[in-house]
Design a protein around this motif. Structure first.
Motif, mmCIF file in Angstrom:
data_model
loop_
_atom_site.group_PDB
_atom_site.id
_atom_site.type_symbol
_atom_site.label_atom_id
_atom_site.label_comp_id
_atom_site.label_asym_id
_atom_site.label_seq_id
_atom_site.Cartn_x
_atom_site.Cartn_y
_atom_site.Cartn_z
ATOM 1 N N PHE A 113 0.853 -1.197 0.000
ATOM 2 C CA PHE A 113 0.000 0.000 0.000
ATOM 3 C C PHE A 113 0.882 1.238 0.000
ATOM 4 O O PHE A 113 1.744 1.395 0.850
ATOM 5 N N LYS A 114 0.647 2.105 -0.993
ATOM 6 C CA LYS A 114 1.446 3.312 -1.129
ATOM 7 C C LYS A 114 0.522 4.496 -1.380
ATOM 8 O O LYS A 114 -0.556 4.349 -1.958
ATOM 9 N N TRP A 115 0.975 5.671 -0.959
ATOM 10 C CA TRP A 115 0.176 6.873 -1.167
ATOM 11 C C TRP A 115 0.053 7.172 -2.648
ATOM 12 O O TRP A 115 1.008 7.040 -3.403
ATOM 13 N N LEU A 116 -1.149 7.581 -3.071
ATOM 14 C CA LEU A 116 -1.391 7.886 -4.476
ATOM 15 C C LEU A 116 -0.892 9.278 -4.821
ATOM 16 O O LEU A 116 -0.527 9.562 -5.945
ATOM 17 N N ARG A 162 1.065 12.552 0.907
ATOM 18 C CA ARG A 162 0.622 11.765 2.053
ATOM 19 C C ARG A 162 -0.485 12.508 2.807
ATOM 20 O O ARG A 162 -0.307 13.626 3.259
ATOM 21 N N VAL A 165 -6.822 7.653 3.265
ATOM 22 C CA VAL A 165 -6.576 6.219 3.408
ATOM 23 C C VAL A 165 -7.584 5.429 2.580
ATOM 24 O O VAL A 165 -7.238 4.448 1.923
ATOM 25 N N ARG A 217 -8.999 6.308 -0.212
ATOM 26 C CA ARG A 217 -8.636 6.358 -1.635
ATOM 27 C C ARG A 217 -7.509 5.385 -1.953
ATOM 28 O O ARG A 217 -7.505 4.739 -3.015
ATOM 29 N N VAL A 218 -6.537 5.267 -1.039
ATOM 30 C CA VAL A 218 -5.431 4.323 -1.246
ATOM 31 C C VAL A 218 -5.953 2.887 -1.292
ATOM 32 O O VAL A 218 -5.609 2.109 -2.187
ATOM 33 N N ALA A 261 -6.232 0.141 -4.433
ATOM 34 C CA ALA A 261 -5.577 -1.169 -4.327
ATOM 35 C C ALA A 261 -6.544 -2.309 -4.623
ATOM 36 O O ALA A 261 -6.164 -3.342 -5.183
ATOM 37 N N LEU A 311 1.619 2.431 5.363
ATOM 38 C CA LEU A 311 1.260 3.833 5.181
ATOM 39 C C LEU A 311 1.749 4.732 6.308
ATOM 40 O O LEU A 311 1.675 5.958 6.191
#
Length: 223
Positions: free
Chosen positions: A5-8, A11, A18, A20-21, A25, A46
């Motif tokens: 999981f990574k920030w789109l 941050r 969170v 939206r991330v 995914a 995250l």
């Protein structure tokens, strides 16, 4: 170990950021249908606390994208080809009617909205942006129901949309040339804007043909 999981974007540790991330995914297949969303792993990836994470999971559950099982955790909802085939068998009957009711608006003030959805779909497919392509795909069809002026038709669509979203997040990745999907919708749009209701019905049926077989081992193409 790689982070799943990574920030789109920048941050943003709010519940909405969170959400939206996690939603991305799910829709891009990082977490497949039936996959578990483990709070500890997500929080570590995250760099967030459990509080915004739990709020984000609740929002995903309300949207129908995940299910929470007591004492086990949160899992991405699963949708079978049979589920979608059953939905499509009804859509084949009612979507042409919704389109017919929407024709006046689509051929007048709302014409640009329909064309914009096809442009958005093509752009997302060319970038291999699965969440955005699914959004545009569903937005195309939702427009017929929304512009029909019929509340019962709109309710039918909204009852199906989450299952279709989950299924399409997988199905979009099975096209050897994703641009084929854009072409299919451009043809449908052309018929909706210039053709007859019978032509629209025939074009829609062509998209649904394999989906209506309901074979669970095959991802049916659907409009």
């Amino acid at each position: 170990m790689d982070r799943k999981f990574k920030w789109l974007e920048d941050r943003t540790t709010t519940p909405d950021g969170v959400y939206r991330v996690l939603r991305a995914a799910i829709l891009d297949g990082t977490v497949p249908p039936g996959g578990q969303l483990r709070e500890a792993h997500i929080a570590a990836d995250l760099g967030i606390s459990r509080s915004p994470l739990r709020e984000a999971l609740t929002k995903l559950e309300e949207e129908g994208l995940i299910v929470k099982i007591p004492y086990r955790g949160a899992f991405v909802a699963e949708v079978s080809a049979q589920d979608v085939a059953e939905i499509d068998s009804i859509r084949l009957l009612v979507e042409p009617y919704a389109a017919e009711l929407a024709f006046e608006a689509l051929r007048g003030s709302e014409r640009s909205r329909l064309l914009q959805t096809t442009e958005d779909l093509r752009a997302a497919l060319e970038k291999n942006d699965i969440p955005a392509s699914v959004d545009a795909h569903l937005g195309f069809h939702r427009l017929f129901y929304d512009l029909s002026g019929n509340g019962a038709l709109r309710n039918l669509w909204h009852g199906w949309e989450t299952k279709l979203r989950l299924y399409l997040s997988v199905d979009h990745q099975t096209y050897s040339d994703p641009r084929d999907l854009a072409v299919e919708h451009e043809r449908l749009a052309a018929v909706a804007l210039e053709g007859s209701i019978d032509e629209f019905r025939e074009e829609l049926a062509a998209h649904f043909q394999t989906g209506l077989s309901g074979k669970a081992e095959v991802h049916p193409r659907q409009a």
